[in-house]
Scaffold this active site. Structure first.
Site, PDB file in Angstrom:
ATOM      1  N   GLU A 139       0.843  -1.205   0.000  1.00  0.00           N
ATOM      2  CA  GLU A 139       0.000   0.000   0.000  1.00  0.00           C
ATOM      3  C   GLU A 139       0.879   1.256   0.000  1.00  0.00           C
ATOM      4  OE1 GLU A 139      -4.332   0.255   1.610  1.00  0.00           O
ATOM      5  OE2 GLU A 139      -3.070   1.009   3.211  1.00  0.00           O
TER       6      GLU A 139
ATOM      7  N   HIS B 180       7.007 -27.345   2.118  1.00  0.00           N
ATOM      8  CA  HIS B 180       6.144 -28.394   1.578  1.00  0.00           C
ATOM      9  C   HIS B 180       5.059 -27.773   0.718  1.00  0.00           C
ATOM     10  CE1 HIS B 180       8.210 -31.170   4.214  1.00  0.00           C
ATOM     11  NE2 HIS B 180       8.218 -30.151   5.070  1.00  0.00           N
TER      12      HIS B 180
ATOM     13  N   LYS C 175     -13.348   1.187  -4.309  1.00  0.00           N
ATOM     14  CA  LYS C 175     -14.433   1.532  -3.377  1.00  0.00           C
ATOM     15  C   LYS C 175     -15.548   2.276  -4.118  1.00  0.00           C
ATOM     16  CE  LYS C 175     -11.512   2.151   0.631  1.00  0.00           C
ATOM     17  NZ  LYS C 175     -10.890   3.172   1.445  1.00  0.00           N
TER      18      LYS C 175
HETATM   19  O1  LIG Z   1      -8.938   2.529   9.469  1.00  0.00           O
HETATM   20  P1  LIG Z   1      -9.869   2.759   8.353  1.00  0.00           P
HETATM   21  O2  LIG Z   1     -10.087   4.212   8.061  1.00  0.00           O
HETATM   22  O3  LIG Z   1     -11.164   2.030   8.551  1.00  0.00           O
HETATM   23  O4  LIG Z   1      -9.201   2.189   7.033  1.00  0.00           O
HETATM   24  C1  LIG Z   1      -8.896   0.829   6.890  1.00  0.00           C
HETATM   25  C2  LIG Z   1      -7.919   0.633   5.748  1.00  0.00           C
HETATM   26  O5  LIG Z   1      -8.450   1.167   4.559  1.00  0.00           O
HETATM   27  C3  LIG Z   1      -7.431   1.844   3.828  1.00  0.00           C
HETATM   28  O6  LIG Z   1      -7.652   3.207   3.970  1.00  0.00           O
HETATM   29  C4  LIG Z   1      -7.459   1.481   2.405  1.00  0.00           C
HETATM   30  O7  LIG Z   1      -8.703   1.794   1.922  1.00  0.00           O
HETATM   31  C5  LIG Z   1      -6.139   1.444   4.512  1.00  0.00           C
HETATM   32  O8  LIG Z   1      -5.127   2.342   4.305  1.00  0.00           O
HETATM   33  C6  LIG Z   1      -6.589   1.339   5.921  1.00  0.00           C
HETATM   34  O9  LIG Z   1      -5.677   0.633   6.708  1.00  0.00           O
END
Ligand SMILES: O=P(O)(O)OC[C@H]1O[C@](O)(CO)[C@@H](O)[C@@H]1O
Length: 633
Positions: free
Chosen positions: A386, A415, A520
C-alpha cells in the site's frame, strides 16, 4: 439510543477522498527502467531538492555490472562478506544479514547520495514536514514511540495522555474493574472489528505475542463476508455477553467495518444485550464512528490521529504496548543513522533496490521460521504494497512502482512453494526471519541424540537459505533472539522505516493510497445499480410500495404482497436481462446486472422464472418476496 442506521447510512461517503496527481501523458515503461535495463537516465529523483543533481549521475553502473557478474560463490569470500556486512543491534538482540544479496561496492557508492537525500527526507518527516503532500498531512507514527519528537507540545500531551488512557483501560478490563453487565461480571473475550491497517497490525501482534492462557481471548472480524461474521459470533456463543467489542477505523467511515459493527449490534439485540455497555471505538475524533459511540454512550473511545496512517498505526491505541513502543523507539534510534552500514532500515532498502532494480521487478517473499510470526508476511504485504504501489512519483511522472510481498512461514512453505522458488521462475528475493530461542527455557528435549525439534526448524531455515543461494536466489536474513513485545516493536519499526527510505529512493509518496479509492467507488456504483435493478423488478411485479420508508416490517410487507397477488389480474412480469438493463437505462451495464441477478438469486432475493445463470440470454427474472425493503436500506 440514537438511530445508528441513520448515522451509519452515510458512513461510506465519509472516507476522505485521495487525489491522484496531475494530468500526464503516456510514458513508455522501458524508459522508466533503472540502469540495469537500459542506460537511459534514471527517472526516479530522490527528493525534490536533490533530483536535479541526481539526474546527472543516475546511471547505477555498479548494479548492471555486478548483476552480470553473478553472485559470490567462494565460501571464504562469502564468509568475509557475511562478517563485513553483518548488522547487529546489541541491546535489541537483532541481526541483519544482507550478504546473500549480491550488491557490489560500486553500487553502494553510487547509491550513497540517494541515501543521504532519503535520510534527509526522513529527518524532515520526523520534524513534522508535510510528507503526504496529496493529503496535506504530516506523517507522525514515529512520535508515538517518543512523544518528545512530536513537533508541538499539544501533540506531545495528546500522545502521552492517550497511551496512559489505553494502559489504564486495559488494566481495568483485565482486573474486572470495567465489566460487562452480564452475571459473569468480567470480560472474557475481545471481538475486534476493523480492516486493513485497522486489523492486520492487531492480528499480527495478537498472534505473535499471545500467551498460552490469555486473560481475554481475541477474535477478529476483518471483512464484510456475512458467513465469516456469523462464524465469529457463533463461536462466541453465550460468551457474547462477556465480549468487549473494539471497533477500529481511523476514518470511522470504512463500509466493511461499518457492516461488521451493524452485524454485531444485531447479534447483541437478538441476544437481548446492550451493545453500548460492551463497545469501544478507536477512531479519529469526530468521525462518524466516534460520534456514534459518543451519542450511544459506549464504554470507551480512544483517538487515532490524523497524522498516523492506518498501516503504520500499530503503535496507536489498541493493545498493551509499552514494551513494543520501547522496542520500536530503540529501532527508530538505530534507523536514524545516516551511515548506511549502521542503519538496518537503509540496508533493507538497499537490498530491495538492488534485488528489484528499483522498479519492483522481483517479489519479496517473507518467510518467518516461527509459527507466532505467521502473520508478519500479511502485515508486511499491506505496509509495503500500500505504501510503495504507486502510479505516479512525486514529480508527477507515471512510474507504476511497488514491490509484491507474499509469504507464509517456514518450514511449512518447504512443503508448498519452495520447489518453485528454488527451481522455477526467478522473480523474487527472500527475507528469512529467524528466531534464535526455540521455546522457553527448561522445556527443550532431544528428539534424537543431540537434536531437538527446534534444531530441525533451524536446519530447515539454513538449508533453504543455502539451497536457494546455490541456485542464485538472493535472500536477506533478519534474526531476533525471541518473539517478545520489544522485538516485535523493533521489527515493525524496522520495516516502517525501510519503506519510508525506499520510497524516498524511488521518489514516491509512501503515505497515501489513492488506488484503493477506485475499487471503493466502483463498489458504490454496483450497489446503486442493484437498487435500480430492484426498483425495475419491483415495478414489474406491480407491487405498490409502502409510501413511507418507516413501514419496513417484513411481515407487513409480505401480507401486503400476498394480498396484492391474490387480487391481481396481471401477475408479476418476469424480465430478461436486456429488458432490465433497458428499464434501468443502463444497457452498457448488462454484464453487471447479470452478476447482480446471479448473486440475488443465489441468496433467494430474486427468482428465476426461466433459464439458468449458465445461459444468461435464457434468463427471465422476477422479484423474490423478501426484498422489497432493500429499496429503503
Ligand atoms: O482505518 P480505516 O479508516 O477504517 O481504514 C482501513 C484501511 O483502509 C485503507 O484506507 C485502504 O482503503 C487502509 O489504508 C486502511 O488501513
Amino acid at each position: 439510543m440514537a438511530s445508528l442506521s441513520g448515522l451509519c447510512s452515510s458512513f461510506p461517503s465519509l472516507k476522505p477522498n485521495n487525489r491522484i496527481g496531475g494530468e500526464l501523458g503516456p510514458v513508455r515503461k522501458d524508459s522508466l527502467a533503472v540502469s540495469t535495463r537500459s542506460n537511459s537516465s534514471f527517472k526516479h529523483s530522490v527528493a525534490r531538492e536533490v533530483s536535479a543533481d541526481l539526474s546527472k549521475t543516475n546511471d547505477v553502473a555498479g548494479l548492471k555490472q555486478a548483476k552480470q557478474g553473478g553472485l559470490e560463490k567462494d565460501p571464504k569470500a562469502l564468509w568475509r562478506r557475511y562478517v563485513d556486512w553483518l548488522y547487529q543491534h546489541k541491546e535489541l538482540g537483532l541481526y541483519l544479514d544482507v550478504s546473500r544479496i549480491g550488491f557490489s561496492d560500486e553500487f553502494v557508492s553510487e547509491m550513497e547520495p540517494r541515501f543521504q537525500a532519503a535520510f534527509k527526507a526522513m529527518e524532515e518527516l520526523e520534524r513534522g514536514a508535510i510528507a503526504n503532500p496529496d493529503e496535506g498531512r504530516m506523517v507522525g507514527h514515529y512520535w508515538l514511540r517518543n512523544a518528545k519528537l512530536a513537533p508541538n507540545p499539544f501533540l506531545q500531551v495528546q500522545i502521552d495522555k492517550t497511551l496512559a488512557a489505553v494502559c489504564d483501560f486495559a488494566d481495568a478490563v483485565i482486573s474486572g474493574k470495567i465489566k460487562p453487565p452480564s452475571p459473569e461480571g468480567r470480560f472474557t473475550q475481545i471481538l475486534s472489528v476493523g480492516i486493513g491497517g485497522s486489523a492486520l497490525g492487531p492480528q499480527f501482534v495478537a498472534e505473535a505475542l499471545a500467551p498460552d492462557n490469555p486473560p481475554l481471548k481475541i477474535r477478529f472480524i476483518d471483512n464484510t463476508d456475512p458467513a465469516g461474521i456469523d462464524h465469529q459470533v457463533a463461536q462466541l456463543g453465550p460468551e457474547l455477553a462477556s465480549t468487549l467489542v473494539i471497533v477500529i477505523s481511523k476514518s470511522g467511515g470504512t463500509p466493511e467495518t461499518r457492516n461488521g459493527l451493524l452485524e454485531v449490534q444485531k447479534a447483541f439485540r437478538e441476544a437481548g444485550l446492550d451493545f453500548a455497555k460492551q463497545g469501544v471505538a478507536i477512531t479519529q475524533e469526530n468521525s462518524l464512528l466516534d460520534n456514534t459511540a459518543r451519542i450511544e454512550g459506549w464504554v470507551a473511545r480512544f483517538p487515532m490521529f490524523d497524522w498516523v496512517g492506518g498501516r503504520t498505526s500499530e503503535m496507536s491505541a489498541g493493545v498493551d504496548i509499552r514494551e513494543m513502543l520501547v522496542g520500536a523507539s530503540m529501532m527508530d534510534e538505530a534507523t536514524r543513522s545516516t551511515v548506511l552500514r549502521k542503519n538496518p532500515a537503509a540496508l533493507l532498502a538497499l537490498c530491495w533496490y538492488w534485488a528489484t532494480d528499483g522498479i519492483g521487478s522481483k517479489d519479496m517473499v517473507v518467510l518467518p521460521y516461527k509459527d507466532s510470526l505467521l502473520l508478519f508476511s500479511r502485515y508486511l504485504q499491506q505496509l509495503v504494497m500500500e505504501s510503495l504501489g504507486k502510479e505516479f512519483d512525486l514529480d508527477g511522472n507515471r512510474v507504476n512502482q511497488g514491490i509484491s510481498v507474499y509469504g507464509n512461514k517456514g518450514s511449512t512453505d518447504q512443503h508448498a512453494y519452495i520447489q518453485q522458488l528454488r527451481e522455477g521462475v526467478h522473480n523474487f528475493f527472500v527475507t528469512f526471519i529467524e528466531v534464535l530461542r526455540d521455546r522457553p527455557p527448561g522445556h527443550d528435549w532431544e528428539l534424537e541424540p543431540g537434536v531437538t525439534c527446534g534444531d530441525y526448524l533451524f536446519g530447515m531455515l539454513q538449508g533453504t537459505r543455502s539451497a536457494l543461494y546455490a541456485n542464485d536466489r538472493e535472500s536477506i536474513t533478519v534474526t531476533v533472539q525471541e518473539v517478545t513485545p520489544r522485538s516485535v516493536g523493533a521489527l515493525i519499526a524496522l520495516y516502517e522505516r525501510a519503506v519510508g527510505i525506499y520510497a524516498s529512493l524511488v521518489n514516491i509518496n509512501a503515505y497515501h493510497q489513492p488506488g484503493v479509492e477506485a475499487g471503493k467507488k466502483a463498489a458504490g456504483e454496483v450497489l446503486a445499480l442493484q437498487k435500480r435493478v430492484l426498483a425495475v423488478l419491483n415495478e414489474a411485479s406491480h407491487f405498490s410500495l409502502p409510501s413511507s420508508p418507516l413501514i419496513q416490517r417484513l411481515d407487513d410487507l409480505q401480507m401486503q404482497f400476498s394480498h396484492f397477488n391474490a387480487h391481481c389480474e396481471d401477475p408479476a412480469e418476469s424480465l430478461t436481462l436486456q429488458e432490465i438493463a433497458d428499464r434501468c437505462h443502463a444497457p452498457d451495464d448488462i454484464e453487471m446486472i447479470y452478476k447482480i441477478i446471479e448473486h440475488m438469486a443465489a441468496n433467494d432475493r430474486a427468482l428465476i422464472a426461466e433459464g439458468d445463470c449458465g445461459s444468461p440470454y435464457s434468463l427471465k427474472v422476477f422479484l423474490g418476496e423478501c426484498n422489497v425493503d432493500e429499496l429503503y436500506a
